[in-house]
Design a protein around this motif. Structure first.
Motif, PDB file in Angstrom:
ATOM      1  N   UNK A  62       0.853  -1.190   0.000  1.00 26.20           N
ATOM      2  CA  UNK A  62       0.000   0.000   0.000  1.00 26.20           C
ATOM      3  C   UNK A  62       0.888   1.238   0.000  1.00 26.20           C
ATOM      4  N   UNK A  63       0.285   2.377  -0.281  1.00 26.36           N
ATOM      5  CA  UNK A  63       0.991   3.657  -0.219  1.00 26.36           C
ATOM      6  C   UNK A  63       0.731   4.297   1.143  1.00 26.36           C
ATOM      7  N   UNK A  64       1.798   4.706   1.813  1.00 25.64           N
ATOM      8  CA  UNK A  64       1.637   5.395   3.081  1.00 25.64           C
ATOM      9  C   UNK A  64       0.952   6.752   2.873  1.00 25.64           C
ATOM     10  N   UNK A  65       0.227   7.189   3.884  1.00 23.64           N
ATOM     11  CA  UNK A  65      -0.443   8.490   3.838  1.00 23.64           C
ATOM     12  C   UNK A  65       0.417   9.605   4.414  1.00 23.64           C
ATOM     13  N   UNK A  66       1.659   9.318   4.750  1.00 23.71           N
ATOM     14  CA  UNK A  66       2.484  10.288   5.476  1.00 23.71           C
ATOM     15  C   UNK A  66       2.587  11.647   4.770  1.00 23.71           C
ATOM     16  N   UNK A 219       6.681   0.561  -3.558  1.00 20.76           N
ATOM     17  CA  UNK A 219       8.013   0.824  -3.009  1.00 20.76           C
ATOM     18  C   UNK A 219       8.571   2.171  -3.464  1.00 20.76           C
ATOM     19  N   UNK A 220       8.591   2.487  -4.757  1.00 18.96           N
ATOM     20  CA  UNK A 220       9.084   3.823  -5.144  1.00 18.96           C
ATOM     21  C   UNK A 220       8.212   4.947  -4.584  1.00 18.96           C
ATOM     22  N   UNK A 221       6.895   4.733  -4.529  1.00 18.12           N
ATOM     23  CA  UNK A 221       6.019   5.753  -3.956  1.00 18.12           C
ATOM     24  C   UNK A 221       6.284   5.974  -2.488  1.00 18.12           C
ATOM     25  N   UNK A 228       1.596   8.706  -4.910  1.00 19.11           N
ATOM     26  CA  UNK A 228       0.887   7.786  -5.795  1.00 19.11           C
ATOM     27  C   UNK A 228       1.433   7.941  -7.210  1.00 19.11           C
ATOM     28  N   UNK A 229       1.882   6.851  -7.814  1.00 17.60           N
ATOM     29  CA  UNK A 229       2.560   6.955  -9.111  1.00 17.60           C
ATOM     30  C   UNK A 229       1.603   7.278 -10.243  1.00 17.60           C
TER      31      UNK A 229
END
Length: 249
Positions: A62-66, A219-221, A228-229
């Motif tokens: 998942x993508x972190x919301x940080x 991972x890159x995101x 978000x890519x």
């Protein structure tokens, strides 16, 4: 302490909200980008102020919301220092407590799932990320994973915590919410009881899990603290929700 355990169903991720009753300061552990509105609504309902986001590791599912939470409410970004992410404002190291109001989190470096993985101890709770799951553990076959390192992290660090410490993992796929150090030390089928390192290596080698479907984007995101890519395939758009749409628009 105000405490809430929140579940994001797409990636089966648990996010943890910890709030200081004295100051109103709050921290979110492992926030997920497509659950931002849920988290901010709860924080407002509880009359808290989000001061910090804290990730256990660079996530692959998942993508972190940080980053987005920082943009929305000014919260600082905390993550393991070992990953050397330029977007991190509070680099986390073992032996250096993280404080939010009257809440203190003790970081434990627990590599094996990833080399930069951390768990966080807060009072009688331990937030174990992907290092220790309920009756399981995170996989060790990508992102600098290492079965021997994970075995040592769990057995020599997490399993040395007091029996009554509650284990709150980053994921569960069967609806379970909490365990304990005593329970996992006794009956975890991968790491508990008298399980040897060689046996654990064999177990992990024989899992034959599929390649994570979101890892090439997550991972890159996440190395950018939650970007978000662009060019996300239609079947993966839900992992970013409106964040992906706004980035592409």
């Amino acid at each position: 302490m105000i405490f809430r355990q929140l579940f994001e169903p797409l990636s089966s991720t648990y996010t943890y909200l910890l709030g200081c009753e004295d100051t109103g300061a709050a921290v979110l552990i492992d926030p997920v980008v497509n659950a931002i509105e849920r988290d901010l609504a709860l924080i407002a309902e509880l009359r808290l102020r989000l001061e910090l986001t804290l990730d256990t590791h660079i996530h692959a599912d998942h993508i972190t919301a940080a980053r987005h939470l920082k943009e929305r409410v000014g919260s600082r970004i905390a993550a393991p220092a070992i990953d050397r992410l330029p977007c991190v404002e509070v680099p986390v190291e073992e032996g250096r407590p993280v404080a939010v109001g009257s809440i203190t989190l003790q970081p434990l470096h627990t590599p094996g799932h990833t080399d930069g993985h951390f768990a966080y101890v807060c009072g009688d709770r331990v937030f174990t990320g992907d290092a220790l799951l309920i009756d399981g553990c995170g996989r060790t076959d990508f992102q600098s994973g290492d079965a021997a390192a994970l075995y040592r992290s769990v057995r020599e660090k997490l399993f040395t915590l007091p029996d009554e410490h509650l284990v709150y993992p980053a994921h569960d796929y069967q609806g379970r919410r909490v365990s304990s150090i005593a329970q996992e030390r006794t009956r975890n089928p991968r790491l508990g009881g008298e399980r040897t390192l060689d046996e654990f290596r064999d177990i992990m080698a024989e899992l034959k899990l599929p390649y994570p479907k979101f890892i090439d984007y997550a991972v890159p995101g996440n190395r950018e603290c939650g970007v978000c890519p662009q060019g996300l395939p239609d079947e993966l758009q839900a992992y970013c929700g409106r964040m992906s749409e706004s980035r592409q628009g």
